[in-house]
Enzyme design. Structure first.
Site, PDB file in Angstrom:
ATOM      1  N   GLY A  12      80.418  71.302  94.992  1.00  0.00           N
ATOM      2  CA  GLY A  12      80.786  72.668  94.619  1.00  0.00           C
ATOM      3  C   GLY A  12      80.955  72.911  93.136  1.00  0.00           C
ATOM      4  N   SER A  13      80.295  72.134  92.286  1.00  0.00           N
ATOM      5  CA  SER A  13      80.423  72.400  90.834  1.00  0.00           C
ATOM      6  C   SER A  13      79.759  73.723  90.452  1.00  0.00           C
ATOM      7  CB  SER A  13      79.850  71.244  90.015  1.00  0.00           C
ATOM      8  OG  SER A  13      78.437  71.190  90.131  1.00  0.00           O
ATOM      9  N   ASN A  14      78.686  74.091  91.151  1.00  0.00           N
ATOM     10  CA  ASN A  14      78.086  75.415  90.899  1.00  0.00           C
ATOM     11  C   ASN A  14      79.011  76.512  91.408  1.00  0.00           C
ATOM     12  OD1 ASN A  14      75.233  75.551  89.700  1.00  0.00           O
ATOM     13  ND2 ASN A  14      75.134  73.778  91.042  1.00  0.00           N
ATOM     14  N   LYS A  91      71.769  73.168 104.589  1.00  0.00           N
ATOM     15  CA  LYS A  91      71.262  73.596 105.913  1.00  0.00           C
ATOM     16  C   LYS A  91      70.287  74.764 105.741  1.00  0.00           C
ATOM     17  CE  LYS A  91      73.006  71.800 109.047  1.00  0.00           C
ATOM     18  NZ  LYS A  91      72.625  70.500 109.637  1.00  0.00           N
ATOM     19  N   LEU A  92      69.404  74.896 106.723  1.00  0.00           N
ATOM     20  CA  LEU A  92      68.462  76.025 106.714  1.00  0.00           C
ATOM     21  C   LEU A  92      69.230  77.303 107.055  1.00  0.00           C
ATOM     22  CD1 LEU A  92      65.516  75.572 106.122  1.00  0.00           C
ATOM     23  CD2 LEU A  92      65.001  75.764 108.553  1.00  0.00           C
ATOM     24  N   ASN A 107      69.321  81.153  95.553  1.00  0.00           N
ATOM     25  CA  ASN A 107      69.501  79.707  95.655  1.00  0.00           C
ATOM     26  C   ASN A 107      69.259  79.092  94.285  1.00  0.00           C
ATOM     27  OD1 ASN A 107      69.791  77.109  96.999  1.00  0.00           O
ATOM     28  ND2 ASN A 107      67.587  76.868  96.650  1.00  0.00           N
ATOM     29  N   HIS A 109      67.951  75.587  92.376  1.00  0.00           N
ATOM     30  CA  HIS A 109      67.219  74.347  92.632  1.00  0.00           C
ATOM     31  C   HIS A 109      67.148  73.559  91.319  1.00  0.00           C
ATOM     32  CE1 HIS A 109      64.406  71.723  94.719  1.00  0.00           C
ATOM     33  NE2 HIS A 109      63.659  71.748  93.620  1.00  0.00           N
ATOM     34  N   ASP A 150      62.389  77.072  99.105  1.00  0.00           N
ATOM     35  CA  ASP A 150      62.222  76.962  97.636  1.00  0.00           C
ATOM     36  C   ASP A 150      61.045  77.784  97.133  1.00  0.00           C
ATOM     37  OD1 ASP A 150      63.100  73.425  97.496  1.00  0.00           O
ATOM     38  OD2 ASP A 150      64.322  75.260  97.462  1.00  0.00           O
ATOM     39  N   GLU A 179      72.418  74.283  85.218  1.00  0.00           N
ATOM     40  CA  GLU A 179      72.660  75.051  86.461  1.00  0.00           C
ATOM     41  C   GLU A 179      73.919  75.901  86.323  1.00  0.00           C
ATOM     42  OE1 GLU A 179      72.440  72.804  90.152  1.00  0.00           O
ATOM     43  OE2 GLU A 179      71.337  71.254  89.080  1.00  0.00           O
TER      44      GLU A 179
HETATM   45  C1  GRF Z   1      72.860  71.014  92.539  1.00  0.00           C
HETATM   46  O1  GRF Z   1      72.129  70.063  91.805  1.00  0.00           O
HETATM   47  C2  GRF Z   1      71.914  72.068  93.053  1.00  0.00           C
HETATM   48  O2  GRF Z   1      70.809  72.295  92.226  1.00  0.00           O
HETATM   49  C3  GRF Z   1      71.446  71.479  94.342  1.00  0.00           C
HETATM   50  O3  GRF Z   1      72.565  70.781  94.876  1.00  0.00           O
HETATM   51  C4  GRF Z   1      73.433  70.453  93.823  1.00  0.00           C
HETATM   52  C5  GRF Z   1      74.769  71.072  94.128  1.00  0.00           C
HETATM   53  O4  GRF Z   1      75.727  70.547  93.316  1.00  0.00           O
HETATM   54  N1  GRF Z   1      70.991  72.491  95.227  1.00  0.00           N
HETATM   55  P1  GRF Z   1      77.208  71.182  93.423  1.00  0.00           P
HETATM   56  O5  GRF Z   1      77.649  71.031  94.856  1.00  0.00           O
HETATM   57  O6  GRF Z   1      77.097  72.625  93.021  1.00  0.00           O
HETATM   58  O7  GRF Z   1      78.003  70.363  92.460  1.00  0.00           O
END
Ligand code: GRF
Length: 201
Positions: A12-14, A91-92, A107, A109, A150, A179
């Site tokens: 969950g860093s994003n 998951k899809l 999303n 990537h 994607d 990201e």
């Molecule tokens: C990230 O590298 C993202 O691009 C990919 O999964 C990872 C998620 O990292 N889809 P986090 O859970 O947000 O740290």
């Protein structure tokens, strides 16, 4: 004000970057809930720390895919979600959810789509493939989600160099930092209407 749902499976860093940018007011939106298929994901802990509803949502709780899909749609409607952000969600997403939120589901990537996307291209595998291909650059992409994996129109993309001797882990770290910068920017563009997805016929 737009209401976001963030779907995660892991650290969950994003998600944290999105939370920080919503809390600072840079993204004029609120987070309605965080959903994870993984009941012990750090993402759910992060949500709880910020008093955001943290929902464990898994197929094991439903008799079949149709009930699962309907339950997800109901959850999104109950929380009046406007935009879904997939952030490390493994998951899809059911087709009816993608159709219902067409142009409003994003999303991230960890590569420069359309390169190094699609089946099997997730997590560290992406960076290993980029290095194996002797690419000079990689990066991250935020795109609209369609029913093809994607594959949707790109919203924001940013490059990073692949340095001589990079390990997949070192490249992953460099990409992850990007990201965290581009996901809030992409959400901002969708919320403000600057980025929209052409209606698929
Ligand atoms: C990230 O590298 C993202 O691009 C990919 O999964 C990872 C998620 O990292 N889809 P986090 O859970 O947000 O740290």
């Amino acid at each position: 004000m737009a209401t976001l749902a963030v779907f995660c499976s892991g650290g969950g860093s994003n998600l944290q970057s999105i939370i920080d940018n919503v809390s600072s007011g840079r993204i004029p939106a609120r987070i309605g809930f965080v959903l994870s298929n993984n009941s012990v994901s750090r993402a759910l802990e992060r949500a709880r720390k910020h008093a955001i509803p943290a929902i464990h949502f898994s197929g094991i709780h439903y008799p079949g895919p149709a009930a699962y899909e309907q339950a997800m749609l109901k959850l999104l409607e109950e929380h009046a979600i406007d935009i879904i952000c997939l952030a490390g969600y493994m998951k899809l997403v059911p087709a009816q959810v993608i159709r219902r939120y067409q142009g409003k589901i994003l999303n991230i990537h960890p590569a420069l789509l359309p390169k190094f996307g699609g089946k099997g291209m997730y997590g560290i595998h992406v960076h290993a493939a980029v290095i194996a291909a002797k690419e000079k650059e990689s990066g991250a992409t935020v795109h609209f989600v369609t029913e093809q994996y994607d594959d949707g129109p790109v919203i924001v993309q940013q490059c990073v160099p692949v340095l001589p001797g990079d390990t997949a882990e070192q490249l992953a770290e460099r990409v992850l930092a990007v990201e965290h910068a581009i996901y809030p920017e992409a959400i901002l563009r969708v919320v403000s209407g600057k980025a929209s997805m052409p209606k698929l016929n």
